[in-house]
Write a protein that holds these residues in place. Structure first.
Motif, PDB file in Angstrom:
ATOM      1  N   GLY A   1       0.821  -1.216   0.000  1.00  0.00           N
ATOM      2  CA  GLY A   1       0.000   0.000   0.000  1.00  0.00           C
ATOM      3  C   GLY A   1       0.847   1.255   0.000  1.00  0.00           C
ATOM      4  N   LYS A   2       0.216   2.396   0.325  1.00  0.00           N
ATOM      5  CA  LYS A   2       0.929   3.681   0.344  1.00  0.00           C
ATOM      6  C   LYS A   2       1.970   3.740   1.456  1.00  0.00           C
ATOM      7  CE  LYS A   2      -2.944   6.332  -1.475  1.00  0.00           C
ATOM      8  NZ  LYS A   2      -3.911   7.376  -1.185  1.00  0.00           N
ATOM      9  N   ASP A   3       1.671   3.043   2.554  1.00  0.00           N
ATOM     10  CA  ASP A   3       2.567   3.118   3.709  1.00  0.00           C
ATOM     11  C   ASP A   3       3.748   2.151   3.610  1.00  0.00           C
ATOM     12  OD1 ASP A   3       0.885   0.969   3.830  1.00  0.00           O
ATOM     13  OD2 ASP A   3       0.713   0.979   6.018  1.00  0.00           O
ATOM     14  N   ALA A   4       3.803   1.351   2.559  1.00  0.00           N
ATOM     15  CA  ALA A   4       4.901   0.392   2.426  1.00  0.00           C
ATOM     16  C   ALA A   4       6.206   1.127   2.121  1.00  0.00           C
ATOM     17  CB  ALA A   4       4.608  -0.595   1.311  1.00  0.00           C
ATOM     18  N   VAL A   5       7.259   0.651   2.728  1.00  0.00           N
ATOM     19  CA  VAL A   5       8.568   1.262   2.538  1.00  0.00           C
ATOM     20  C   VAL A   5       9.314   0.448   1.487  1.00  0.00           C
ATOM     21  CG1 VAL A   5      10.728   1.877   3.650  1.00  0.00           C
ATOM     22  CG2 VAL A   5       8.576   2.060   4.906  1.00  0.00           C
ATOM     23  N   GLU A   6       9.850   1.137   0.510  1.00  0.00           N
ATOM     24  CA  GLU A   6      10.575   0.466  -0.547  1.00  0.00           C
ATOM     25  C   GLU A   6      12.004   0.213  -0.096  1.00  0.00           C
ATOM     26  OE1 GLU A   6      11.497   1.597  -5.022  1.00  0.00           O
ATOM     27  OE2 GLU A   6       9.410   1.968  -4.460  1.00  0.00           O
ATOM     28  N   ALA A   7      12.489  -0.968  -0.371  1.00  0.00           N
ATOM     29  CA  ALA A   7      13.860  -1.300  -0.002  1.00  0.00           C
ATOM     30  C   ALA A   7      14.818  -0.526  -0.896  1.00  0.00           C
ATOM     31  CB  ALA A   7      14.095  -2.792  -0.155  1.00  0.00           C
ATOM     32  N   PRO A   8      15.921  -0.009  -0.320  1.00  0.00           N
ATOM     33  CA  PRO A   8      16.866   0.742  -1.156  1.00  0.00           C
ATOM     34  C   PRO A   8      17.532  -0.171  -2.172  1.00  0.00           C
ATOM     35  CG  PRO A   8      17.753   0.387   1.032  1.00  0.00           C
ATOM     36  CD  PRO A   8      16.345  -0.095   1.068  1.00  0.00           C
ATOM     37  N   ARG A   9      17.664   0.345  -3.378  1.00  0.00           N
ATOM     38  CA  ARG A   9      18.296  -0.420  -4.440  1.00  0.00           C
ATOM     39  C   ARG A   9      19.804  -0.201  -4.389  1.00  0.00           C
ATOM     40  NH1 ARG A   9      14.440   1.308  -9.450  1.00  0.00           N
ATOM     41  NH2 ARG A   9      12.546   0.328  -8.689  1.00  0.00           N
ATOM     42  N   PRO A  10      20.553  -1.228  -4.686  1.00  0.00           N
ATOM     43  CA  PRO A  10      22.008  -1.035  -4.729  1.00  0.00           C
ATOM     44  C   PRO A  10      22.374  -0.175  -5.942  1.00  0.00           C
ATOM     45  CG  PRO A  10      21.427  -3.256  -5.407  1.00  0.00           C
ATOM     46  CD  PRO A  10      20.160  -2.607  -4.921  1.00  0.00           C
ATOM     47  N   LYS A  11      23.322   0.721  -5.732  1.00  0.00           N
ATOM     48  CA  LYS A  11      23.736   1.617  -6.809  1.00  0.00           C
ATOM     49  C   LYS A  11      24.708   0.887  -7.711  1.00  0.00           C
ATOM     50  CE  LYS A  11      23.058   5.808  -4.192  1.00  0.00           C
ATOM     51  NZ  LYS A  11      23.645   7.024  -3.675  1.00  0.00           N
ATOM     52  N   ARG A  12      24.525   1.133  -9.004  1.00  0.00           N
ATOM     53  CA  ARG A  12      25.428   0.514  -9.967  1.00  0.00           C
ATOM     54  C   ARG A  12      26.703   1.338 -10.062  1.00  0.00           C
ATOM     55  NH1 ARG A  12      22.417  -0.364 -15.451  1.00  0.00           N
ATOM     56  NH2 ARG A  12      20.861   1.065 -14.678  1.00  0.00           N
ATOM     57  N   ALA A  13      27.799   0.647 -10.122  1.00  0.00           N
ATOM     58  CA  ALA A  13      29.078   1.347 -10.253  1.00  0.00           C
ATOM     59  C   ALA A  13      29.251   1.760 -11.704  1.00  0.00           C
ATOM     60  CB  ALA A  13      30.216   0.425  -9.823  1.00  0.00           C
ATOM     61  N   ARG A  14      29.594   3.033 -11.910  1.00  0.00           N
ATOM     62  CA  ARG A  14      29.837   3.525 -13.261  1.00  0.00           C
ATOM     63  C   ARG A  14      31.278   3.256 -13.642  1.00  0.00           C
ATOM     64  NH1 ARG A  14      26.731   9.216 -14.155  1.00  0.00           N
ATOM     65  NH2 ARG A  14      24.676   8.458 -13.586  1.00  0.00           N
ATOM     66  N   ALA A  15      31.444   2.965 -14.889  1.00  0.00           N
ATOM     67  CA  ALA A  15      32.804   2.720 -15.368  1.00  0.00           C
ATOM     68  C   ALA A  15      33.544   4.051 -15.450  1.00  0.00           C
ATOM     69  CB  ALA A  15      32.764   2.052 -16.736  1.00  0.00           C
ATOM     70  N   ALA A  16      34.667   4.131 -14.800  1.00  0.00           N
ATOM     71  CA  ALA A  16      35.446   5.366 -14.801  1.00  0.00           C
ATOM     72  C   ALA A  16      36.202   5.487 -16.113  1.00  0.00           C
ATOM     73  CB  ALA A  16      36.434   5.365 -13.637  1.00  0.00           C
ATOM     74  N   LYS A  17      36.226   6.722 -16.654  1.00  0.00           N
ATOM     75  CA  LYS A  17      36.968   6.946 -17.896  1.00  0.00           C
ATOM     76  C   LYS A  17      38.460   7.006 -17.557  1.00  0.00           C
ATOM     77  CE  LYS A  17      33.430   9.409 -20.417  1.00  0.00           C
ATOM     78  NZ  LYS A  17      33.108  10.610 -21.166  1.00  0.00           N
TER      79      LYS A  17
END
Length: 154
Positions: A123-139
């Motif tokens: 429902g509206k009160d549900a808390v979404e689990a944090p998503r893991p951040k994708r590592a960006r490829a460094a130039k």
């Protein structure tokens, strides 16, 4: 999950012709399948519609049926070859041709679609689990950027 089937034996058509019409309804909801059979211009479509209604009635009589016909779908349908009646047709010059009057055994199975399970906390009160951040490829420092290569060409 409820499963029911109905079989019509010795239907006066070939199994190949019936199989073409059965392929139209395979996997569809029963209401859509009946509508498709109503507008199919094949004589065997009436027999298949009658058979499908029988399979629906068989499913309604089973223990554990939810009572909702809209959840039923055609899970399997096939046509097997039945016995062929052999007849003789007169031909020119005293000859005779053999005529095979084919029959088919039609089977339609209907099943109940499983109910969609909804998670408790959606429902509206549900808390979404944090998503893991994708590592960006460094130039790398050795690879020049597009702007740098464009300036170098000029």
């Amino acid at each position: 999950m409820i499963q029911a089937e109905a079989t019509a034996r010795y239907v006066r058509t070939s199994a190949q012709k019936a199989g073409l019409v059965l392929a139209l309804i395979r996997g569809k909801d029963v209401n859509r399948a009946l509508a498709a059979l109503d507008f199919t211009r094949k004589s065997v479509a009436e027999d298949i519609a009658k058979l499908l209604r029988s399979a629906i009635a068989n499913a309604q009589q089973k223990d554990g049926f939810s009572g909702d016909v809209d959840r039923l779908f055609v899970s399997a349908c096939y046509a097997n070859q039945g016995p062929s009646a052999k007849r003789v047709r007169p031909a020119p010059m005293g000859r005779a041709f053999r005529v095979l009057k084919r029959t088919a055994h039609l089977t339609v199975q209907v099943s109940e679609r499983p109910e969609k399970v909804i998670a408790v906390g959606t429902g509206k009160d549900a808390v979404e689990a944090p998503r893991p951040k994708r590592a960006r490829a460094a130039k790398s420092a050795t690879t020049p950027s597009k702007k740098a290569t464009k300036k170098a060409k000029e």
